[in-house]
Scaffold this active site. Structure first.
Site, mmCIF file in Angstrom:
data_model
loop_
_atom_site.group_PDB
_atom_site.id
_atom_site.type_symbol
_atom_site.label_atom_id
_atom_site.label_comp_id
_atom_site.label_asym_id
_atom_site.label_seq_id
_atom_site.Cartn_x
_atom_site.Cartn_y
_atom_site.Cartn_z
ATOM 1 N N ARG A 1 -3.279 -5.972 2.760
ATOM 2 C CA ARG A 1 -3.029 -5.048 3.862
ATOM 3 C C ARG A 1 -1.630 -5.246 4.445
ATOM 4 O O ARG A 1 -0.939 -4.298 4.775
ATOM 5 C CB ARG A 1 -4.078 -5.253 4.956
ATOM 6 C CG ARG A 1 -3.970 -4.283 6.119
ATOM 7 C CD ARG A 1 -5.040 -4.523 7.166
ATOM 8 N NE ARG A 1 -4.795 -5.720 7.955
ATOM 9 C CZ ARG A 1 -4.032 -5.768 9.050
ATOM 10 N NH1 ARG A 1 -3.446 -4.678 9.502
ATOM 11 N NH2 ARG A 1 -3.859 -6.899 9.699
ATOM 12 N N PHE B 1 -15.255 -3.945 -1.082
ATOM 13 C CA PHE B 1 -16.200 -2.931 -1.593
ATOM 14 C C PHE B 1 -16.026 -2.706 -3.096
ATOM 15 O O PHE B 1 -17.000 -2.486 -3.811
ATOM 16 C CB PHE B 1 -16.020 -1.629 -0.823
ATOM 17 C CG PHE B 1 -16.147 -1.796 0.673
ATOM 18 C CD1 PHE B 1 -17.235 -2.477 1.218
ATOM 19 C CD2 PHE B 1 -15.181 -1.309 1.536
ATOM 20 C CE1 PHE B 1 -17.355 -2.654 2.588
ATOM 21 C CE2 PHE B 1 -15.292 -1.482 2.908
ATOM 22 C CZ PHE B 1 -16.385 -2.150 3.446
ATOM 23 N N HIS C 1 -6.412 -4.465 0.822
ATOM 24 C CA HIS C 1 -7.046 -5.334 1.823
ATOM 25 C C HIS C 1 -7.681 -6.569 1.190
ATOM 26 O O HIS C 1 -8.778 -6.981 1.584
ATOM 27 C CB HIS C 1 -8.073 -4.557 2.659
ATOM 28 C CG HIS C 1 -7.450 -3.457 3.483
ATOM 29 N ND1 HIS C 1 -6.757 -2.403 2.918
ATOM 30 C CD2 HIS C 1 -7.404 -3.253 4.817
ATOM 31 C CE1 HIS C 1 -6.323 -1.608 3.876
ATOM 32 N NE2 HIS C 1 -6.694 -2.096 5.044
ATOM 33 N N ARG D 1 0.811 -1.218 0.000
ATOM 34 C CA ARG D 1 0.000 0.000 0.000
ATOM 35 C C ARG D 1 0.844 1.267 0.000
ATOM 36 O O ARG D 1 0.535 2.230 -0.709
ATOM 37 C CB ARG D 1 -0.945 -0.009 1.210
ATOM 38 C CG ARG D 1 -1.992 -1.115 1.111
ATOM 39 C CD ARG D 1 -2.928 -1.108 2.303
ATOM 40 N NE ARG D 1 -2.271 -1.553 3.530
ATOM 41 C CZ ARG D 1 -2.446 -1.002 4.730
ATOM 42 N NH1 ARG D 1 -3.232 0.052 4.854
ATOM 43 N NH2 ARG D 1 -1.843 -1.489 5.786
ATOM 44 N N GLU E 1 -19.243 3.870 -2.906
ATOM 45 C CA GLU E 1 -18.365 3.252 -3.903
ATOM 46 C C GLU E 1 -19.014 3.185 -5.277
ATOM 47 O O GLU E 1 -18.338 3.323 -6.300
ATOM 48 C CB GLU E 1 -17.970 1.838 -3.453
ATOM 49 C CG GLU E 1 -17.139 1.774 -2.177
ATOM 50 C CD GLU E 1 -17.956 1.879 -0.900
ATOM 51 O OE1 GLU E 1 -19.203 1.880 -0.983
ATOM 52 O OE2 GLU E 1 -17.365 1.966 0.196
ATOM 53 N N ASP F 1 -10.579 -8.058 11.393
ATOM 54 C CA ASP F 1 -11.867 -7.474 10.991
ATOM 55 C C ASP F 1 -12.883 -8.535 10.573
ATOM 56 O O ASP F 1 -14.084 -8.272 10.522
ATOM 57 C CB ASP F 1 -11.671 -6.462 9.848
ATOM 58 C CG ASP F 1 -11.229 -5.103 10.371
ATOM 59 O OD1 ASP F 1 -11.324 -4.893 11.606
ATOM 60 O OD2 ASP F 1 -10.791 -4.276 9.568
ATOM 61 N N SER G 1 -5.923 4.412 4.398
ATOM 62 C CA SER G 1 -5.633 2.974 4.398
ATOM 63 C C SER G 1 -5.165 2.502 3.029
ATOM 64 O O SER G 1 -4.310 1.638 2.921
ATOM 65 C CB SER G 1 -6.884 2.178 4.792
ATOM 66 O OG SER G 1 -7.284 2.531 6.096
#
Lengths: 314, 276
Positions: free
Chosen positions: A165, A81, A107, A8, A56, A115, A35
């Site tokens: 991630r 998403f 992610h 990332r 989104e 999560d 993020s």
């Protein structure tokens, strides 16, 4: 292979480089810019950054409109998403009209960790590989991430790039040349081929090294371009090694395993084992615990290699 | 042909509208399927745009300074195809190929093949978002084109429309004008019964839009509304056009049956007689 690098962070920094080189590059995010790391681009080029909030679907169609008017949009959010929440928008606003949008989802996979299932994208590659016109890339490390992003920026057409991630082990140095649509052979071998993507490439290499003293020579292919997949490399692996193991942080259905199986079934059927999530959602836990629980480990790969070798002989 | 389309008088606009209605009936009748109701209700809106308001060049569909029209309610493709053919984007003979294998004129708009079609549509609710993207690109490029997006009132059931409504105001895209073809009907019946969207105008106002309500079949009101929209700064404008589904064909007006049903040959003849 001791050091690690962040997919990332690499994305965030590469976007700045790309933005400096081309004024048509614009970036969209859906309230997760700290993020996905698109916030670096936002602070450098505020007029070319559009935070669409937690919406989104709207973001995806806006990206389509920008691309239809000559811009090169990079649109980002978590992989659950994008594509999860907005498959239809990707289909109609980007894929069908072949628009030059780069979707970079972070992610991906179960290593999102604590999560839990709602945030663990394990269907995204299946969704994206199903769309005509899309190129799908899962980089194996930070070096490849930067190169894949730069290639996407100068290659006309829609791209999906899946990042994770976690930081990943460094596999490639600065001499690596990313070749879109081509598998990268990390280990030569003639007994069996391990084909891996993303975070699974490093353990695949490790197991190849571990099995060498036993006289088992594993070929390892990094199949970072999942679509269009390198049929030639798969065909060659089937013919030359006679057995294949695939490893991916994704459901068994519709991901790397399915794509590889389709190529060998059509060309040169050989025994094959797939390491992937088996038709289930995962759960909360530390990333390493989850990988262990679902068998995405060096141990799991080793077992699959031994199984496929037995099937090859029988 | 790389010249702009001439601006017509109201009488000429009325004659053009009648021709478009005849094209729509003929096309859908020939195809044997399609959506006449929501095509006929939008005729005056789209006629005003293409023959009075928008700067565009039928001989140069990709002219970078052109005003853009985005048909978000993609099932009304016949009214757009009829208009584009009438403008000269492609030969009128092509209209007979609607929905046929190999035709540019797909059942729902497809921007890959049809000159003048800005967006592929058919899954509702995406056109306003897409138009925001086109508008933002124009702003970044320092271009002065305006963007016009046609939505259906039933289409506004889609949540994405309201995501787009919020963000258009947030991004202050004042060169964007949305038009709602408010014919009051959706596939399953009257919108007030299926999913009541009232108070419709207040909703858009509260989302930060400048709102104008007009009779969507009255050219003078439509022209005034589009001219007013050009003067509004700092926020997008929405024109809520009250229309009649199936307008111009007696047996189609306000009939939900003709949302997605083609007229049979006898009905085609009768409709063309009424529109003579």
């Amino acid at each position: 292979m001791g050091s690690t690098g962040s997919f990332r962070e690499t994305y965030g920094k590469t976007l700045i480089e790309l933005g400096k080189g081309n004024a048509d590059i614009v970036v969209l995010d859906a309230d997760v810019s700290h993020s996905t790391m698109t916030h670096y681009f936002a602070s450098q080029f505020p007029e070319r950054f559009f935070n669409c909030g937690i919406a989104e679907q709207n973001m995806i169609s806006i990206a389509g409109g920008l691309a239809s008017s000559g811009k090169i949009p990079f649109a980002s959010a978590f992989a659950v998403f994008v594509p999860g929440r907005c498959f239809d928008q990707i289909r109609i606003s980007i894929a069908q009209p072949h628009l030059n949008v780069k979707l970079v989802a972070t992610h991906g996979g179960i290593t999102v960790g604590e999560d839990g299932a709602s945030h663990q994208a394990i269907e995204d590659l299946s969704l994206m590989c199903s769309l005509p016109s899309f190129t799908v890339i899962v980089p194996a490390d930070a070096t490849e991430t930067a190169l894949a992003l730069k290639t996407a920026a100068i290659t006309e057409g829609p791209f999906y790039i899946r990042l994770c991630r976690l930081e990943g082990k460094v596999i490639y140095d600065e001499n690596y040349r990313f070749n879109l649509g081509k598998a990268n052979m990390l280990k030569t071998g003639s007994d069996v081929t391990i084909i891996a993507i993303g975070l699974m490439v490093a353990p695949a290499c490790e197991i190849a090294d571990n099995l060498k003293p036993e006289g088992i020579n594993c070929r390892v292919l990094n199949m970072s371009t999942l679509k269009p997949i390198d049929e030639m490399a798969i065909k060659q692996a089937a013919i030359e090694t006679g057995a294949i193991v695939t490893v991916e942080e994704h459901l068994e259905h519709g991901g790397l395993g399915s794509e590889v199986a389709s190529v060998i079934a059509k060309n040169h059927p050989v025994p094959m084992e797939m390491i992937a999530i088996k038709d289930t959602y995962a759960q909360s836990g530390k990333p390493a615990e989850l990988l262990e629980y679902y068998g995405l480990t060096t141990k799991g790969i080793e077992q699959a290699v031994r199984t496929v070798l037995k099937r090859k002989k029988s | 042909m790389s010249t702009e389309t001439a601006s017509l008088s109201v009488t000429e606009l009325q004659n053009t509208a009648k021709r478009l209605r005849r094209h729509i009936i003929y096309m859908i009748g020939t195809a044997g399927s399609g959506h006449p109701g929501g095509s006929l209700s939008a005729v005056e809106i789209i006629t005003t745009l293409y023959f009075k308001i928008m700067h565009h060049k039928p001989g140069a569909p990709h002219w970078t300074e052109r005003d853009r029209f985005v048909l978000s309610k993609g099932h009304a493709a016949p009214v757009l195809y009829a208009t584009l053919a009438e403008c000269g984007y492609f030969p009128k003979e092509n209209l007979a190929t609607l929905r046929k294998l190999g035709s540019d004129l797909q059942g729902h708009t497809d921007c890959n093949g049809t000159p003048g079609v800005e967006m592929s549509a058919g899954s509702l609710g995406q056109g306003l978002s897409f138009s925001i993207g086109i508008t933002l690109a124009g702003r970044l490029n320092k271009q002065n084109y305006r963007v016009y997006t046609l939505l259906g009132d039933g289409e506004c059931d889609e949540g994405q429309v309201w995501e787009a409504a919020m963000s258009a105001a947030h991004f202050k895209v004042d060169s964007l004008t949305a038009i709602v073809d408010k014919n009051g009907l959706q596939i399953d019946g009257w919108t007030k019964d299926i999913m009541n969207s009232e108070p419709f105008t207040d909703k858009w106002k509260s989302f930060g839009w400048h709102t104008i309500e007009v009779d969507g079949h009255d050219f003078n009101q439509l022209i005034d509304a589009f001219e007013q929209a050009k003067t509004i700064k700092g926020k997008p404008t929405i024109i809520i056009a009250h229309t009649i589904k199936g307008k111009g064909v007696s047996f189609m007006e306000n009939k939900v049956d003709f949302h997605g049903k083609a007229p049979n040959p006898v009905q085609v003849e009768q409709a063309l007689k009424e529109l003579a």
